[in-house]
Design a protein around this motif. Structure first.
Motif, mmCIF file in Angstrom:
data_model
loop_
_atom_site.group_PDB
_atom_site.id
_atom_site.type_symbol
_atom_site.label_atom_id
_atom_site.label_comp_id
_atom_site.label_asym_id
_atom_site.label_seq_id
_atom_site.Cartn_x
_atom_site.Cartn_y
_atom_site.Cartn_z
ATOM 1 N N GLY A 1 0.819 -1.197 0.000
ATOM 2 C CA GLY A 1 0.000 0.000 0.000
ATOM 3 C C GLY A 1 0.857 1.253 0.000
ATOM 4 N N ALA A 2 0.274 2.333 -0.481
ATOM 5 C CA ALA A 2 1.017 3.585 -0.551
ATOM 6 C C ALA A 2 1.442 4.012 0.844
ATOM 7 N N ILE A 3 2.650 4.555 0.953
ATOM 8 C CA ILE A 3 3.161 4.954 2.256
ATOM 9 C C ILE A 3 2.836 6.401 2.554
ATOM 10 N N LEU A 4 2.316 7.108 1.578
ATOM 11 C CA LEU A 4 1.989 8.499 1.823
ATOM 12 C C LEU A 4 0.706 8.864 1.097
ATOM 13 N N ARG A 5 0.079 9.886 1.610
ATOM 14 C CA ARG A 5 -1.041 10.501 0.908
ATOM 15 C C ARG A 5 -0.612 11.916 0.554
ATOM 16 N N LEU A 6 -0.693 12.256 -0.721
ATOM 17 C CA LEU A 6 -0.231 13.588 -1.111
ATOM 18 C C LEU A 6 -1.089 14.678 -0.485
ATOM 19 N N ARG A 7 -2.359 14.392 -0.355
ATOM 20 C CA ARG A 7 -3.250 15.295 0.361
ATOM 21 C C ARG A 7 -4.158 14.451 1.235
ATOM 22 N N ARG A 8 -4.722 15.058 2.223
ATOM 23 C CA ARG A 8 -5.591 14.303 3.122
ATOM 24 C C ARG A 8 -6.819 13.861 2.346
ATOM 25 N N ALA A 9 -7.031 12.593 2.262
ATOM 26 C CA ALA A 9 -8.091 12.051 1.409
ATOM 27 C C ALA A 9 -9.463 12.292 2.034
ATOM 28 N N ALA B 1 -16.233 14.649 2.775
ATOM 29 C CA ALA B 1 -15.523 15.590 3.646
ATOM 30 C C ALA B 1 -14.272 14.947 4.218
ATOM 31 N N GLU B 2 -13.303 15.789 4.568
ATOM 32 C CA GLU B 2 -12.208 15.329 5.402
ATOM 33 C C GLU B 2 -12.746 15.169 6.823
#
Length: 857
Positions: free
Chosen positions: A522-530, A565-566
């Motif tokens: 799985g991805a280790i980062l989220r570029l922006r808060r999903a 929403a976040e």
């Protein structure tokens, strides 16, 4: 040399190394206290590797420093391995020369080789009276040399070297007898791939691996947390060392303790005896202060400077405070690795290795060799450097021409790929066989390294830091681009190349190939808060209101509300949703800032709508690919030149040049993203269309997305070969010049504009003017014009200068100037065609539905 090579080359063979056993005491009584368990482990390992029994050893060159505790422990270890009644001659070179510290083990080996050469069991002077620990062992410690009778066997000896930090080494060496057959256990060099199954990263700008990944592959400057890059936090209850002792340790030791906890947090269990630790680190400039302190009076005298004892003492204390035992351990070069041995109770070998910028690479090479030879199953491979320290930074500026320096620590957990798969580990990346094509090359050189250009130069940690970044790039399926941009790494399966150079120190380099895990982590980062989707459903509005107020998630019921929403926005949007539900002004279906409401069942059918190339924009699809790179897997297999297909969108500074060169890249890029959206909609979201709508090249995109056509590469190649996008209808516009009757070489300046004005008025005005055309009518008040730049401006002026924007897709299309190209265009689009059952295809040309086949398309 290998024995076979030495014999073949006619070399004089002084001895044959049959086995080396390495171990560490792990969690023991302390760095200064010897461990019998660790010493026994190294002895047994050496004998096993040598394929010899204990009875075949005829002499042991001991570590024996003359301390009661140390000698007693070593004698007990020998008795455990070689029998309680040893009947072995023992000796120690320290009685002849003193303790040679880091050279003592090699010096002991030289002594044994000389003893074999002269057939002498060496004496050990000054040993009488013998230590009481030898009572009852039958051990012979000859005070003077005597003949070494080998009888039928070759002379065979063992050499021990035990050091601070819990290090233990035991070596078996045998005299070479060319007249006899010599059996040597040669470790098989198996071709092997290695898996990176754990990772920890810390820099002066990044608190952990996720922050480092986001910094390098996400939004520029992001660190993820409020972070003080100069402060370390270690949990005192979990430490194997007194915190007061750690205050006197080098920062490198402490950083590795912090990073190791992150690297191993998801590893189920480390086999203590089958795990090794390999750390790359350079000499710390702080350590040099102590040498200067000791030499200070002599240096002053040599300089002719006279100073009193008080002044000299104060100056020495200003350089460095006197060391106690904790301070000595805290500055020793091997201890960065051995602290991890102790902290984590790792009893396999522990090394610190120095090779300038290649220190981390050297550590990784040692670890892979040990795994390949079957000596260990798992390796913690680390590298650390605190380069922002003043003396180091000054030296780097003078020796390397470096500018910005970086503090960094990295630890990778490495296993063979087969072992990692057996253990069910999450695999970050695979260290592959260095052959085959690569997707990209990551270098540590200025101007080519996103780490060096942004974070700074981490010197001894540079190589491993780049390997860590390459692993994260494969896991996130993206590569750093120009000026802080990130490009999706579209071609799955091709490895990344990491090249680490030490150009200022002899031009050495290390090169690695890393490829993606077969079971992608799985991805280790989220570029922006999903953002999250929250759904509520009930039988009527009143019941739905109660569900929303209580926060009860649901999907069953004809009355439904959804919030996107976040997490921190949810409560505010829920309150807004409750206001909407109580409002009498809102009807049975409404949308408010991410809140969607509907009463009653959904009606109608689902259609896919495919756009044309003119609506494409730079970076289109970037975050979709970064978030779900697996969408590109199947598509990249259908495109041989997938990089060029999306180069205009992800090509950094080259994108504008490509776009100006030919609209073809914009066409190809928009087609690629259309396919991605289709795969997301159909394969991930499960949305099955009943109809397909397309505009211009969007109709072509629909053919490929829904499988009517299969050879996207073939069409793109045909378009490029036709010169349509390169010279006929774009760039030099040769066909347009011919249609307008212009002389050869006359430049054509073609522009396209989207115009917000009544389309009927635009059409009427265009008919009265030359070299300007209405090419697309989007709606009654929205259309596109194209033609000669000055003619387009004249038309807009005649219309009263309505709102108009350039399309940025400079192509002559959808007007009479392209009529000569109709046969070529029709030939390009006459292709093998498959059926797509259950989907109606709509045509702009026909104004209705058609069944796709070879001719109708």
């Amino acid at each position: 040399k290998r024995l076979t090579d030495a014999v073949a080359d006619g070399d004089r063979v002084l001895g044959v190394i049959r086995g080396v056993g390495l171990s560490n005491d792990g969690r023991s009584g302390g760095f200064l206290s010897p461990s019998q368990v660790g010493q026994v482990r190294s002895m047994r390992s050496a004998l096993a590797q040598a394929q010899l029994g204990a009875a075949q050893i005829q002499y042991v060159e001991c570590h024996a420093t003359g301390t009661p505790t140390g000698d007693a422990t070593e004698i007990a270890s020998l008795a455990t391995v070689y029998g309680p009644s040893l009947q072995l001659p023992l000796g120690s070179l320290k009685a002849n020369l003193g303790h040679l510290i880091t050279a003592s083990g090699v010096a002991g080996l030289l002594k044994v080789l000389s003893a074999m050469e002269h057939a002498q069991v060496p004496g050990t002077p000054g040993t009488r009276p013998l230590t009481a620990a030898l009572d009852g062992t039958g051990v012979d410690v000859p005070e003077h040399g005597r003949a070494w009778e080998a009888h039928q066997a070759q002379r065979t000896a063992a050499v021990s070297s035990f050091g601070f930090g819990g290090n233990n080494a035991h070596l078996i060496v045998q005299q070479y007898a060319p007249r006899d057959a010599v059996t040597v256990a040669v470790a098989t060099q198996i071709a092997m791939e290695f898996a990176i199954v754990g990772m920890g990263v810390r820099t002066h700008m990044d608190a952990n691996t996720e922050a480092f990944a986001a910094h390098q592959l996400g939004e520029s400057g992001y660190t993820g947390v409020d972070f003080d890059g100069t402060t370390l936090s270690l949990p005192a209850k979990q430490l194997a060392f007194p915190p007061a002792d750690l205050k006197q340790a080098l920062g490198q030791q402490l950083m590795l303790l912090e990073v190791a906890a992150e690297a191993t947090r998801h590893i189920a269990k480390l086999d203590s005896e089958r795990t090794g630790i390999y750390v790359g680190m350079q000499t710390d400039s702080e350590v040099c202060r102590y040498g200067l302190r000791w030499r200070w009076p002599d240096l002053m005298a040599q300089s002719g400077i006279r100073a009193g004892a008080d002044w000299l003492g104060a100056a020495a204390d200003a350089l460095a405070r006197p060391l106690d035992s904790a301070g000595v351990i805290g500055k020793m070069p091997n201890v960065p690795a051995n602290r991890l041995n102790n902290q984590m109770n790792i009893c396999g070998p522990g090394f610190t290795v120095s090779r300038e910028e290649l220190s981390g690479d050297a550590a990784l090479e040692l670890a892979c060799t040990a795994i390949r030879r079957g000596e260990i199953d798992t390796a913690l491979v680390g590298a650390v450097d605190l380069c922002r320290e003043e003396v180091h930074a000054q030296a780097a500026r003078e020796a390397l021409g470096s500018g910005q320096e970086a503090d960094a620590a990295v630890i990778l957990v490495v296993k063979s790929l087969a072992q990692a798969q057996r253990d069910g580990d999450t695999i970050f990346a695979i260290i592959a066989d260095p052959s085959g094509p690569v997707s990209a090359t990551l270098s540590n050189q200025p101007g080519h390294s996103p780490i060096r250009d942004g974070l700074g130069h981490a010197h001894a940690a540079s190589g491993l830091l780049h390997i860590a970044l390459a692993s994260l790039m494969l896991r996130a399926r993206c590569v750093p681009g120009a000026k802080g941009t990130v490009q999706p790494l579209l071609r799955s399966g091709n490895p990344l190349q990491v090249r680490v150079e030490s150009t200022s120190f002899g031009g050495e380099y290390a090169q690695w190939l890393l490829r993606e895990s077969p079971t992608r982590a799985g991805a280790i980062l989220r570029l922006r808060r999903a953002p999250q989707l929250y759904t509520y459903a009930a039988a009527d509005r009143a019941a739905l209101t109660e569900c929303v107020r209580a926060g009860r998630i649901g999907t069953v019921g004809p009355c439904r509300l959804a919030i996107v929403a976040e997490p921190e926005q949810l409560e505010g949007l829920r309150q807004k949703a409750l206001q909407g539900l109580s409002s009498k002004q809102l009807d049975a279906a409404w949308n408010l800032d991410g809140i969607c409401y509907r009463e009653g069942p959904m009606e109608g059918e689902l259609a896919y709508a495919f756009t044309g190339a003119a609506s494409a924009y730079k970076l289109m699809g970037r975050e979709l690919l970064l978030g779900m790179p697996q969408l590109a897997d199947g598509l990249s297999d259908r495109l041989r030149d997938v990089a060029a297909t999306v180069a205009w969108a992800y090509g950094g500074q080259d994108a504008d040049a490509l776009r100006a060169q030919s609209p073809f890249y914009q066409l190809a890029g928009s087609s690629f993203v259309c396919q991605l959206h289709m795969q997301l909609s159909r394969d991930i979201l499960g949305l099955r269309p009943s109809a397909s709508l397309g505009l211009s090249s969007g109709e072509t995109n629909a053919m490929f997305a829904l499988g009517v056509w299969q050879d996207m590469d073939g069409l793109f190649e045909s378009i490029q070969d036709s010169a349509l996008y390169t010279s006929a209808l774009a760039n030099t516009f040769d066909a347009v010049r011919e249609h307008w009757g212009l002389a050869a070489g006359t430049p054509v300046h073609w522009d396209n504009f989207r115009v917000s004005a009544p389309s009927a008025l635009v059409v009427a005005a265009a008919k009265k003017m030359a070299r300007v055309y209405v090419t697309i009518i989007n709606s009654a008040n929205d259309c596109v014009i194209g033609g000669d730049r000055d003619a387009c401006q004249a038309l807009l002026t005649a219309l009263g200068n309505p709102p108009a924007v350039p399309l940025g897709h400079d192509l002559a299309i959808h007007c009479e100037v392209v009529t000569p190209f109709e046969p070529s265009w029709r030939a390009l689009h006459t292709r093998p065609t498959l059926e797509c059952n259950g989907v109606r295809f709509y045509s702009n040309y026909l104004g209705g539905v058609f069944m796709p086949d070879r001719d109708t398309v």
